[in-house]
Motif scaffolding. Sequence first.
Motif, short mmCIF file in Angstrom:
data_model
loop_
_atom_site.label_atom_id
_atom_site.label_comp_id
_atom_site.label_asym_id
_atom_site.label_seq_id
_atom_site.Cartn_x
_atom_site.Cartn_y
_atom_site.Cartn_z
N ARG A 41 -41.96 -31.16 9.86
CA ARG A 41 -42.22 -30.55 8.56
C ARG A 41 -42.53 -29.06 8.72
O ARG A 41 -42.11 -28.23 7.90
CB ARG A 41 -43.37 -31.26 7.86
CG ARG A 41 -42.99 -32.64 7.33
CD ARG A 41 -44.04 -33.20 6.39
NE ARG A 41 -43.70 -34.55 5.94
CZ ARG A 41 -42.83 -34.82 4.98
NH1 ARG A 41 -42.22 -33.82 4.36
NH2 ARG A 41 -42.58 -36.06 4.64
N GLU A 44 -39.24 -27.35 9.25
CA GLU A 44 -38.53 -27.25 7.97
C GLU A 44 -39.12 -26.12 7.12
O GLU A 44 -38.38 -25.37 6.46
CB GLU A 44 -38.59 -28.58 7.23
CG GLU A 44 -37.74 -29.68 7.88
CD GLU A 44 -37.90 -31.02 7.19
OE1 GLU A 44 -36.90 -31.76 7.10
OE2 GLU A 44 -39.03 -31.34 6.76
N ARG A 45 -40.42 -26.02 7.13
CA ARG A 45 -41.08 -24.96 6.34
C ARG A 45 -40.70 -23.59 6.88
O ARG A 45 -40.37 -22.67 6.13
CB ARG A 45 -42.59 -25.15 6.39
CG ARG A 45 -43.38 -24.13 5.54
CD ARG A 45 -44.87 -24.36 5.60
NE ARG A 45 -45.38 -24.23 6.96
CZ ARG A 45 -45.80 -25.26 7.70
NH1 ARG A 45 -45.79 -26.49 7.23
NH2 ARG A 45 -46.26 -25.06 8.93
N THR A 49 -35.65 -25.00 4.88
CA THR A 49 -34.62 -26.00 4.56
C THR A 49 -35.10 -27.38 4.96
O THR A 49 -36.05 -27.54 5.73
CB THR A 49 -33.30 -25.67 5.29
OG1 THR A 49 -32.26 -26.51 4.77
CG2 THR A 49 -33.42 -25.89 6.79
N VAL A 50 -34.45 -28.40 4.42
CA VAL A 50 -34.77 -29.79 4.75
C VAL A 50 -33.81 -30.26 5.83
O VAL A 50 -32.59 -30.12 5.69
CB VAL A 50 -34.66 -30.70 3.51
CG1 VAL A 50 -34.90 -32.16 3.89
CG2 VAL A 50 -35.66 -30.26 2.44
N LEU A 51 -34.36 -30.79 6.92
CA LEU A 51 -33.54 -31.22 8.05
C LEU A 51 -33.23 -32.71 8.03
O LEU A 51 -32.22 -33.15 8.56
CB LEU A 51 -34.24 -30.87 9.37
CG LEU A 51 -34.52 -29.38 9.58
CD1 LEU A 51 -35.36 -29.16 10.83
CD2 LEU A 51 -33.22 -28.59 9.67
N GLY A 65 -29.47 -30.14 8.97
CA GLY A 65 -29.99 -30.77 10.17
C GLY A 65 -28.91 -31.02 11.20
O GLY A 65 -29.13 -30.85 12.41
#
Length: 314
Positions: A41, A44-45, A49-51, A65
Motif C-alpha cells: 500500500r 502504491e501511494r 497508482t493501484v498495483l 502492476g
Amino acid sequence: MAPHLPLSALRAFEAATRTGSFRLAADDLGLTPSAVSHAIRGLERDLGTVLFEREGRSIRLTPEGQTLMRHVERGFGELQLGIGSVAARRPQLLKLHSAPSFAAQWLVPRLMRLLQECEGLELRIAASTEYTRFLADEFDADIVYGAPPPEYYGSANHQGVIVLPLGTEIVTPLCAPSLAPTIRSARDLFAQTLIQSDTKRVRWPAWFAANGLAAPAPGGPRFDRSFISISAAADGLGVALESTRLAEREIASGRLVRPLAGICEDVVYTGHWLVFPRAKRYARSMVLFLGWLTKELGLDVKLDDLRAEQTENT
C-alpha cells in the motif's frame, strides 16, 4: 540525486506477484501478511497508482502492476546474475530431476561436455517418472516426458512455473543391422518381433496409422522404459519404435539402424519439456544450464522471453 528506491516494498511486491498471495509472500519473506500489505500500500501511494485488485483474500495485478512486475522481475534477476557472477568461484549447484530415459540416453553421455562448458556448475540428478512439485527446494528444475498436465501448476506450486518444450523428436522403427535387410516396407514389420514400450506417448498403432496400416496385435516383449527397449533392439531382440534423440548413440555407433528411413512416414512430436519455478530463472546455476541445454538442442531461447504458467492463488 537519484530518487529513493523502496527496495523493501519492491521485495514485498515481487514476492506477492510470484506467489499470488500476500500470505504466501509473507511466509516467503519471513514477515506478517499485514506487513506485506502495508508495504505494498505504501508503494502504491508513492507511485500514485493501484498495483493489485483485491477481492477478499484474492489479488490480481492491474495493468500498471503487470508493467511494474516485468521491470521488477528483470531488475531482481539482473541483481541475481550480478551476485552470481561475483561469486562465480563458488560451486553453483543445480538439483535436476529428469525422466529416466532422457537422463540415461541423452543427458549423462553429455555430462563431461556440460561440466567443461559450464565452469563452476555442480549437478545433482535424480530420475523418475513422477513430476516434481518443487517443494522445499528439493529440485531446481525438471525434465519431464510429455507436456505437464494443468494440475501441475496447482495449489502445491504457488510460485508459477516456466514450461519450455525441448524441440521435436522423430519416432521411427529401429533395429540391429542384422535385421535390416529383411525390412523393406511397413508390411515387412508384420513378420518381425515388435518391441512394445508401455509408457510411450507414440506407440506402434500410431506409427502404422501414419503409414495407412492397422497395427498387428501386440505380441513382442514389453518394457516400461525407452532405454530398455533401445538396448533390447540393439541386442537383436526385435524392432523398437523409439526416438532418434534417445537412440542417437546407438545409431551413431551402428548398433541400431533405421531400416525404413526415407521409405515410410515417421511420427514427429514434442516429447520432453523443461520445467522450473519462475523464481529460479535468474539463478546462476539455472542460467548456465539453460544456456547449455538450449544450445545443445539447437533451440533459440532468450531468458527474458520465458513466461510462467500459473494458476490464481489466494
